[in-house]
Design an enzyme around this catalytic site. Structure first.
Site, PDB file in Angstrom:
ATOM      1  N   LYS A 141       0.924  -1.219  -0.022  1.00 24.91           N
ATOM      2  CA  LYS A 141      -0.032   0.146  -0.072  1.00 24.91           C
ATOM      3  C   LYS A 141       0.840   1.269  -0.004  1.00 24.91           C
ATOM      4  O   LYS A 141       2.001   1.468   0.400  1.00 24.91           O
ATOM      5  CB  LYS A 141      -1.003  -0.052   1.133  1.00 24.91           C
ATOM      6  CG  LYS A 141      -0.113   0.120   2.598  1.00 24.91           C
ATOM      7  CD  LYS A 141       0.180   1.458   3.063  1.00 24.91           C
ATOM      8  CE  LYS A 141       0.968   1.385   4.202  1.00 24.91           C
ATOM      9  NZ  LYS A 141       1.442   2.834   4.519  1.00 24.91           N
ATOM     10  N   PRO A 197       9.962  -4.267  -0.332  1.00 19.19           N
ATOM     11  CA  PRO A 197      10.973  -3.996   0.413  1.00 19.19           C
ATOM     12  C   PRO A 197      10.498  -4.063   1.849  1.00 19.19           C
ATOM     13  O   PRO A 197       9.276  -3.740   2.140  1.00 19.19           O
ATOM     14  CB  PRO A 197      11.510  -2.642   0.185  1.00 19.19           C
ATOM     15  CG  PRO A 197      10.705  -2.260  -1.213  1.00 19.19           C
ATOM     16  CD  PRO A 197       9.510  -3.396  -1.312  1.00 19.19           C
ATOM     17  N   VAL A 198      11.435  -4.658   2.835  1.00 22.29           N
ATOM     18  CA  VAL A 198      11.135  -4.660   4.367  1.00 22.29           C
ATOM     19  C   VAL A 198      11.186  -3.401   4.993  1.00 22.29           C
ATOM     20  O   VAL A 198      12.209  -2.692   4.996  1.00 22.29           O
ATOM     21  CB  VAL A 198      12.014  -5.776   4.679  1.00 22.29           C
ATOM     22  CG1 VAL A 198      11.912  -5.909   6.331  1.00 22.29           C
ATOM     23  CG2 VAL A 198      11.886  -7.348   4.190  1.00 22.29           C
ATOM     24  N   LEU A 221       5.639   0.419   3.171  1.00 24.52           N
ATOM     25  CA  LEU A 221       4.702  -0.031   2.165  1.00 24.52           C
ATOM     26  C   LEU A 221       3.732  -1.213   2.924  1.00 24.52           C
ATOM     27  O   LEU A 221       2.779  -1.810   1.935  1.00 24.52           O
ATOM     28  CB  LEU A 221       5.300  -0.547   1.189  1.00 24.52           C
ATOM     29  CG  LEU A 221       6.152   0.494   0.188  1.00 24.52           C
ATOM     30  CD1 LEU A 221       7.095  -0.285  -0.770  1.00 24.52           C
ATOM     31  CD2 LEU A 221       5.302   1.631  -0.383  1.00 24.52           C
ATOM     32  N   ALA A 222       3.704  -1.486   4.336  1.00 25.38           N
ATOM     33  CA  ALA A 222       3.036  -2.585   4.993  1.00 25.38           C
ATOM     34  C   ALA A 222       3.229  -3.948   4.155  1.00 25.38           C
ATOM     35  O   ALA A 222       2.491  -4.855   4.176  1.00 25.38           O
ATOM     36  CB  ALA A 222       1.541  -2.302   4.805  1.00 25.38           C
ATOM     37  N   GLY A 223       4.408  -4.232   3.860  1.00 20.87           N
ATOM     38  CA  GLY A 223       4.686  -5.672   3.404  1.00 20.87           C
ATOM     39  C   GLY A 223       4.405  -6.485   4.390  1.00 20.87           C
ATOM     40  O   GLY A 223       3.848  -7.635   4.253  1.00 20.87           O
ATOM     41  N   GLY A 224       4.758  -6.531   5.691  1.00 18.15           N
ATOM     42  CA  GLY A 224       4.541  -7.441   6.608  1.00 18.15           C
ATOM     43  C   GLY A 224       3.101  -7.556   6.973  1.00 18.15           C
ATOM     44  O   GLY A 224       2.377  -8.582   6.974  1.00 18.15           O
ATOM     45  N   ASP A 231      -2.228  -1.797  10.315  1.00 18.42           N
ATOM     46  CA  ASP A 231      -2.537  -2.007   8.605  1.00 18.42           C
ATOM     47  C   ASP A 231      -3.096  -3.088   8.230  1.00 18.42           C
ATOM     48  O   ASP A 231      -3.452  -3.153   7.188  1.00 18.42           O
ATOM     49  CB  ASP A 231      -1.030  -1.751   7.991  1.00 18.42           C
ATOM     50  CG  ASP A 231      -0.618  -0.445   7.968  1.00 18.42           C
ATOM     51  OD1 ASP A 231      -1.550   0.518   8.150  1.00 18.42           O
ATOM     52  OD2 ASP A 231       0.676  -0.101   7.926  1.00 18.42           O
TER      53      ASP A 231
END
Length: 282
Positions: A9, A93-94, A98-101, A135
């Protein structure tokens, strides 16, 4: 075995109003899903317990991983005994804003719901997700939404804008907690611009949205991480579009109206940055 897409996101607005008694901050945000994504694979195993792995070594493979936390919460909620393996093909990317996790956690909840045929609604999955991270409820359904409270109260936003997004990820890991803690009293907002952003989105005018995008965490992040400020300076020099930051950073992005424009900007950013992505609204 099945797979679920975990979409990143970006923040089209992020207004912070101050700290809350629960330790979080009161926020008002417009969140938008983009098609940069991880792929989360889930399969049943003959062994009890949870196994989590990832395609990159620096992703935790225990209860520090939000996908692991999400799976544990799902099994507690349903009363099913855990016997699964989760594998995350990381593309987001960690620690990048960007709310990857959170996206991985949401994809895990959706995937387990399918795998075990538990029939939970998206609202029920979002409720489970609210206990995992702010998130996660948004990432369960994705799209576009107005998020308030600590980010868990969602109001869906329907719009027809099909913008492209060029992202550049500076080579630094940002601590969201440190960024919030570094905010100065004068940096808290007293009004939200989310309604104006939503109106611009519904008008379908990328330029109008670009002029409104803002992020109340930007000053704190740039103070704490001068590397981000340097990349921002370089991006602004080559882009003829405004440069924005997502979440607590460090990822920066530009909104553009067409894929061809995005590709040109992607190529320009690749001249000074290793991690550049061309994406679009989902």
């Amino acid at each position: 075995m099945l797979a679920e897409r975990a979409y990143a996101k970006i923040n089209l607005s992020l207004d912070v109003f101050g700290s809350r008694p629960d330790g979080y901050h009161e926020v008002d945000m417009v969140l938008q899903t983009i098609d940069l994504s991880d792929l989360v694979w889930i399969e049943k195993t003959s062994r009890r317990g949870l196994e989590v792995g990832a395609s990159v070594s620096h992703v935790p493979q225990d209860d520090r991983n939000l996908a692991w936390t999400a799976a544990a919460a799902f099994f507690r909620h349903t009363g099913i005994e855990a016997s699964v393996r989760i594998w995350i093909d990381k593309q987001i990317p960690v620690a990048a804003g960007l709310a990857g996790g959170s996206a991985d956690a949401a994809a895990t909840l959706r995937g387990l719901n399918r795998l075990y045929e538990t029939g939970l609604s998206l609202d029920e999955l979002a409720e489970i997700g609210a206990g995992i991270g702010s998130d996660v409820p948004f990432c369960v359904a994705g799209g576009c939404a107005l998020a308030t409270g600590r980010g868990e109260r969602l109001q869906r936003v329907d719009h027809g804008l099909r913008a492209w997004v060029v992202l550049v990820h500076p080579p630094v890991h940002v601590s969201t907690a440190e960024v919030y803690a570094a905010m100065r009293p004068e940096e808290y907002q007293n009004r939200a611009i989310s309604e104006e952003v939503v109106t611009a989105l519904r008008s379908g005018d990328v330029e109008a949205v670009n002029q409104l995008v803002s992020n109340g965490l930007t000053p704190a992040t740039l103070r704490l991480y001068p590397e981000v400020a340097e990349v921002w300076k370089r991006a602004a020099h080559v882009a003829r579009f405004p440069v924005h930051m997502s979440g607590s950073g460090p990822t920066l992005f530009c909104l553009v109206p067409a894929q061809s424009t995005g590709q040109r900007l992607y190529n320009a950013f690749r001249g000074f940055a290793k991690e550049v992505y061309l994406s679009r609204f989902v």
